[in-house]
Design a protein around this motif. Sequence first.
Motif, mmCIF file in Angstrom:
data_model
loop_
_atom_site.group_PDB
_atom_site.id
_atom_site.type_symbol
_atom_site.label_atom_id
_atom_site.label_comp_id
_atom_site.label_asym_id
_atom_site.label_seq_id
_atom_site.Cartn_x
_atom_site.Cartn_y
_atom_site.Cartn_z
ATOM 1 N N PHE A 158 46.251 36.833 61.098
ATOM 2 C CA PHE A 158 45.221 37.079 60.091
ATOM 3 C C PHE A 158 44.911 38.556 59.906
ATOM 4 O O PHE A 158 44.118 38.927 59.029
ATOM 5 N N ASP A 159 45.527 39.430 60.715
ATOM 6 C CA ASP A 159 45.342 40.874 60.542
ATOM 7 C C ASP A 159 45.789 41.321 59.154
ATOM 8 O O ASP A 159 45.149 42.167 58.527
ATOM 9 N N ILE A 160 46.899 40.757 58.695
ATOM 10 C CA ILE A 160 47.433 41.138 57.385
ATOM 11 C C ILE A 160 46.421 40.830 56.285
ATOM 12 O O ILE A 160 46.173 41.647 55.394
ATOM 13 N N LEU A 161 45.816 39.648 56.354
ATOM 14 C CA LEU A 161 44.835 39.259 55.338
ATOM 15 C C LEU A 161 43.630 40.196 55.356
ATOM 16 O O LEU A 161 43.063 40.512 54.304
ATOM 17 N N ALA A 162 43.247 40.648 56.543
ATOM 18 C CA ALA A 162 42.104 41.559 56.649
ATOM 19 C C ALA A 162 42.400 42.884 55.953
ATOM 20 O O ALA A 162 41.565 43.401 55.199
ATOM 21 N N ILE A 163 43.592 43.422 56.188
ATOM 22 C CA ILE A 163 43.957 44.696 55.566
ATOM 23 C C ILE A 163 44.103 44.552 54.057
ATOM 24 O O ILE A 163 43.664 45.415 53.284
ATOM 25 N N VAL A 164 44.692 43.432 53.610
ATOM 26 C CA VAL A 164 44.827 43.196 52.165
ATOM 27 C C VAL A 164 43.450 43.063 51.509
ATOM 28 O O VAL A 164 43.243 43.522 50.385
ATOM 29 N N ALA A 165 42.511 42.456 52.210
ATOM 30 C CA ALA A 165 41.162 42.289 51.671
ATOM 31 C C ALA A 165 40.477 43.640 51.456
ATOM 32 O O ALA A 165 39.635 43.781 50.569
ATOM 33 N N ILE A 166 40.861 44.637 52.262
ATOM 34 C CA ILE A 166 40.242 45.963 52.174
ATOM 35 C C ILE A 166 41.071 46.915 51.315
ATOM 36 O O ILE A 166 40.533 47.703 50.535
ATOM 37 N N PHE A 167 42.408 46.833 51.461
ATOM 38 C CA PHE A 167 43.318 47.738 50.744
ATOM 39 C C PHE A 167 44.318 46.917 49.922
ATOM 40 O O PHE A 167 45.517 46.862 50.258
ATOM 41 N N PRO A 168 43.874 46.273 48.850
ATOM 42 C CA PRO A 168 44.771 45.390 48.091
ATOM 43 C C PRO A 168 45.911 46.111 47.398
ATOM 44 O O PRO A 168 46.918 45.498 47.046
ATOM 45 N N MET B 128 43.672 40.084 46.843
ATOM 46 C CA MET B 128 42.474 40.520 47.561
ATOM 47 C C MET B 128 41.469 39.377 47.662
ATOM 48 O O MET B 128 40.918 39.092 48.734
ATOM 49 N N LEU B 129 41.224 38.707 46.527
ATOM 50 C CA LEU B 129 40.278 37.587 46.510
ATOM 51 C C LEU B 129 40.775 36.444 47.386
ATOM 52 O O LEU B 129 39.995 35.796 48.093
ATOM 53 N N PHE B 130 42.090 36.206 47.346
ATOM 54 C CA PHE B 130 42.671 35.167 48.191
ATOM 55 C C PHE B 130 42.446 35.484 49.660
ATOM 56 O O PHE B 130 42.032 34.630 50.447
ATOM 57 N N SER B 131 42.733 36.733 50.058
ATOM 58 C CA SER B 131 42.591 37.132 51.458
ATOM 59 C C SER B 131 41.153 36.957 51.933
ATOM 60 O O SER B 131 40.907 36.456 53.034
ATOM 61 N N ARG B 132 40.213 37.368 51.108
ATOM 62 C CA ARG B 132 38.803 37.241 51.499
ATOM 63 C C ARG B 132 38.384 35.785 51.584
ATOM 64 O O ARG B 132 37.610 35.394 52.469
ATOM 65 N N SER B 133 38.904 34.966 50.686
ATOM 66 C CA SER B 133 38.510 33.555 50.672
ATOM 67 C C SER B 133 39.040 32.800 51.883
ATOM 68 O O SER B 133 38.430 31.825 52.330
ATOM 69 N N VAL B 134 40.192 33.244 52.433
ATOM 70 C CA VAL B 134 40.744 32.583 53.617
ATOM 71 C C VAL B 134 39.753 32.645 54.773
ATOM 72 O O VAL B 134 39.570 31.668 55.515
#
Length: 241
Positions: free
Chosen positions: A83-93, A45-51
């Motif tokens: 980057f859609d995947i990273l957005a969803i992981v950032a919200i629903f890890p 989650m932290l990784f996705s948000r940091s990207v």
Amino acid sequence: MYSSVWKILTIPVFGFLYVYTAIGVLLVIPLTWIKAKKPVQIMTMLFSRSVFLIMFKKLRIEGRENIDKTRNNIIIANHSSLFDILAIVAIFPEATWFGHERLLKIPVFRLYLKLIDYIPYKEPTIRNTRHMLEQLLEKGKDRSIAIFPEGTRTLNGRVNPFYRGFIYLLKSRNIGIQPVTLNGFYDLKPKNRYYIDFGSKLTAVIHKPIPREELIGKTDDEIIQTVKTIIESAYLKNQKS
């Protein structure tokens, strides 16, 4: 003018992201060995948000109050960018994933996908379909499942027709649907453009979950239309293209 600048910036940013992803994967792998799922979820989650921060972007999230952490759902979102995947992981890890097999061919990124329990979509033979569904039911037994029902990223900024795969999950489990609209991601980096538009604005709209009871009596086409209409209701308001 801006596009020329974005093209120049894209090269070092992508280079840094590949190295950053590789380092992140190496740090998380030991946690997967000891099956420390919660720390892995937090780190991804932290990784996705940091990207997004690395790309000088802020992901604005609307509708956080619609997330019910006491229930699992099929998370369904429109698909227009890697980057859609990273957005969803950032919200629903905590969610497990179901998506196209070709994403596993991307160097380094495939390691990240494996960390988030990504289940690849394969050629729909009877044997492959049975195996994929078994994996989805097993890995998603106590978790939400994230799916891009379009199957691939849009090439024109419009929401593509939905495939029916998620309906099987809806009918085979006591699970609802959580629609999510991703805005600005087509402008950020679509499939058919190599550079990042650093001027795009990113928003994720989390809609109210649709209880299984409201959908189970509908036909497949009616279920698809219900979910797609909700996603498009917010998508059309903010999309530039």
